[in-house]
Design a protein around this motif. Structure first.
Motif, PDB file in Angstrom:
ATOM      1  N   LEU A 150      10.749  37.127 -11.241  1.00 44.53           N
ATOM      2  CA  LEU A 150      11.522  37.093 -10.003  1.00 44.53           C
ATOM      3  C   LEU A 150      11.007  35.984  -9.090  1.00 44.53           C
ATOM      4  O   LEU A 150      11.790  35.285  -8.438  1.00 44.53           O
ATOM      5  CB  LEU A 150      11.451  38.451  -9.293  1.00 44.53           C
ATOM      6  CG  LEU A 150      12.211  38.570  -7.977  1.00 44.53           C
ATOM      7  CD1 LEU A 150      13.693  38.275  -8.178  1.00 44.53           C
ATOM      8  CD2 LEU A 150      12.028  39.961  -7.391  1.00 44.53           C
ATOM      9  N   SER A 151       9.709  35.783  -9.084  1.00 47.99           N
ATOM     10  CA  SER A 151       9.111  34.720  -8.274  1.00 47.99           C
ATOM     11  C   SER A 151       9.640  33.354  -8.704  1.00 47.99           C
ATOM     12  O   SER A 151       9.939  32.496  -7.859  1.00 47.99           O
ATOM     13  CB  SER A 151       7.593  34.771  -8.400  1.00 47.99           C
ATOM     14  OG  SER A 151       7.006  33.680  -7.744  1.00 47.99           O
ATOM     15  N   THR A 152       9.773  33.144 -10.002  1.00 53.77           N
ATOM     16  CA  THR A 152      10.303  31.872 -10.513  1.00 53.77           C
ATOM     17  C   THR A 152      11.749  31.686 -10.074  1.00 53.77           C
ATOM     18  O   THR A 152      12.156  30.578  -9.702  1.00 53.77           O
ATOM     19  CB  THR A 152      10.187  31.822 -12.048  1.00 53.77           C
ATOM     20  OG1 THR A 152       8.816  31.994 -12.406  1.00 53.77           O
ATOM     21  CG2 THR A 152      10.709  30.525 -12.603  1.00 53.77           C
ATOM     22  N   VAL A 153      12.524  32.765 -10.090  1.00 51.69           N
ATOM     23  CA  VAL A 153      13.915  32.696  -9.636  1.00 51.69           C
ATOM     24  C   VAL A 153      13.951  32.301  -8.161  1.00 51.69           C
ATOM     25  O   VAL A 153      14.709  31.407  -7.762  1.00 51.69           O
ATOM     26  CB  VAL A 153      14.637  34.047  -9.859  1.00 51.69           C
ATOM     27  CG1 VAL A 153      15.986  34.070  -9.159  1.00 51.69           C
ATOM     28  CG2 VAL A 153      14.801  34.319 -11.341  1.00 51.69           C
ATOM     29  N   GLU A 154      13.124  32.959  -7.346  1.00 53.61           N
ATOM     30  CA  GLU A 154      13.095  32.668  -5.908  1.00 53.61           C
ATOM     31  C   GLU A 154      12.707  31.211  -5.647  1.00 53.61           C
ATOM     32  O   GLU A 154      13.312  30.531  -4.808  1.00 53.61           O
ATOM     33  CB  GLU A 154      12.127  33.617  -5.204  1.00 53.61           C
ATOM     34  CG  GLU A 154      12.615  35.056  -5.190  1.00 53.61           C
ATOM     35  CD  GLU A 154      11.554  36.051  -4.765  1.00 53.61           C
ATOM     36  OE1 GLU A 154      10.350  35.695  -4.739  1.00 53.61           O
ATOM     37  OE2 GLU A 154      11.923  37.203  -4.471  1.00 53.61           O
ATOM     38  N   LYS A 155      11.690  30.727  -6.360  1.00 54.18           N
ATOM     39  CA  LYS A 155      11.255  29.338  -6.167  1.00 54.18           C
ATOM     40  C   LYS A 155      12.328  28.351  -6.634  1.00 54.18           C
ATOM     41  O   LYS A 155      12.551  27.315  -5.993  1.00 54.18           O
ATOM     42  CB  LYS A 155       9.947  29.094  -6.915  1.00 54.18           C
ATOM     43  CG  LYS A 155       8.764  29.803  -6.273  1.00 54.18           C
ATOM     44  CD  LYS A 155       7.512  29.665  -7.094  1.00 54.18           C
ATOM     45  CE  LYS A 155       6.375  30.484  -6.478  1.00 54.18           C
ATOM     46  NZ  LYS A 155       5.185  30.496  -7.310  1.00 54.18           N
ATOM     47  N   SER A 156      13.008  28.683  -7.734  1.00 54.77           N
ATOM     48  CA  SER A 156      14.075  27.807  -8.225  1.00 54.77           C
ATOM     49  C   SER A 156      15.226  27.742  -7.234  1.00 54.77           C
ATOM     50  O   SER A 156      15.781  26.667  -6.977  1.00 54.77           O
ATOM     51  CB  SER A 156      14.583  28.312  -9.587  1.00 54.77           C
ATOM     52  OG  SER A 156      13.578  28.216 -10.554  1.00 54.77           O
ATOM     53  N   LEU A 157      15.594  28.881  -6.655  1.00 57.10           N
ATOM     54  CA  LEU A 157      16.658  28.888  -5.651  1.00 57.10           C
ATOM     55  C   LEU A 157      16.246  28.097  -4.417  1.00 57.10           C
ATOM     56  O   LEU A 157      17.066  27.372  -3.835  1.00 57.10           O
ATOM     57  CB  LEU A 157      17.022  30.328  -5.279  1.00 57.10           C
ATOM     58  CG  LEU A 157      17.825  31.096  -6.327  1.00 57.10           C
ATOM     59  CD1 LEU A 157      17.969  32.561  -5.930  1.00 57.10           C
ATOM     60  CD2 LEU A 157      19.186  30.457  -6.551  1.00 57.10           C
ATOM     61  N   ALA A 158      14.999  28.218  -4.024  1.00 58.71           N
ATOM     62  CA  ALA A 158      14.509  27.457  -2.870  1.00 58.71           C
ATOM     63  C   ALA A 158      14.598  25.952  -3.145  1.00 58.71           C
ATOM     64  O   ALA A 158      15.009  25.175  -2.275  1.00 58.71           O
ATOM     65  CB  ALA A 158      13.078  27.865  -2.533  1.00 58.71           C
TER      66      ALA A 158
END
Length: 174
Positions: A150-158
């Motif tokens: 989930l952290s990777t998803v959040e960073k990718s969206l950012a």
């Protein structure tokens, strides 16, 4: 290849694996109507569950999406029949939507700039952005679908949002 044993378990596994993508399929085609997309997704897997379990499905993904296309076609046909029987007269005054040729061209230009900006992103970031924003998947669903945290998803969206904000600042809000 799917065997007849454990048919309901197989359907459950397919719901987990293909459910979000099937829902996205319906959301894109129904202009983001989540309630309708949920109902149609349920109909797809209900049809699979009712199917004879003693036959073999060699390519489940293709079979599931063909079933989804059939469900959508049936749904749209039912809507056409309902619209014919529930005909209402048009109001004398039709609201102006403001879709002038100039506005349409500006919209196309903005869309092309957006697509070009998305192409500059790395493949994973672009996939995360598209699944989240265009396929209406929740961040947790995107993480599960792509097999990332989930952290990777959040960073990718950012990262993707930063690129788009920079593009907006560069060209202005035309």
């Amino acid at each position: 290849m799917t065997t007849p044993s454990g048919w309901s378990d197989q359907i459950s596994a397919w719901i987990s694996l293909y459910g979000p993508a099937v829902k996205g399929f319906f959301l894109r085609r129904l202009r983001h109507q989540p309630a309708e997309a949920d109902d149609l997704m349920q109909e797809v897997f209900l049809r699979l569950l009712k199917r004879r379990s003693d036959t073999v499905i060699d390519r489940p993904e293709q079979y599931i999406f063909q079933t989804a296309a059939n469900v959508l076609r049936d749904y749209l046909r039912q809507g056409q029949v309902r619209r014919r029987t529930e005909h209402d007269e048009l109001a004398d005054e039709i609201e102006d939507t403001g879709f002038t040729p100039e506005r349409v061209l500006l919209g196309r230009d903005r869309l092309n700039r957006l697509l070009a900006a998305l192409e500059t992103l790395d493949e994973r970031t672009r996939a995360v952005f598209v699944l989240h924003h265009f396929d209406a998947m929740k961040q947790t669903e995107v993480a599960q679908h792509l097999g990332i945290s989930l952290s990777t998803v959040e960073k990718s969206l950012a990262r993707a949002n930063k690129v788009l904000i920079e593009l907006k600042e560069k060209v202005g809000d035309s």
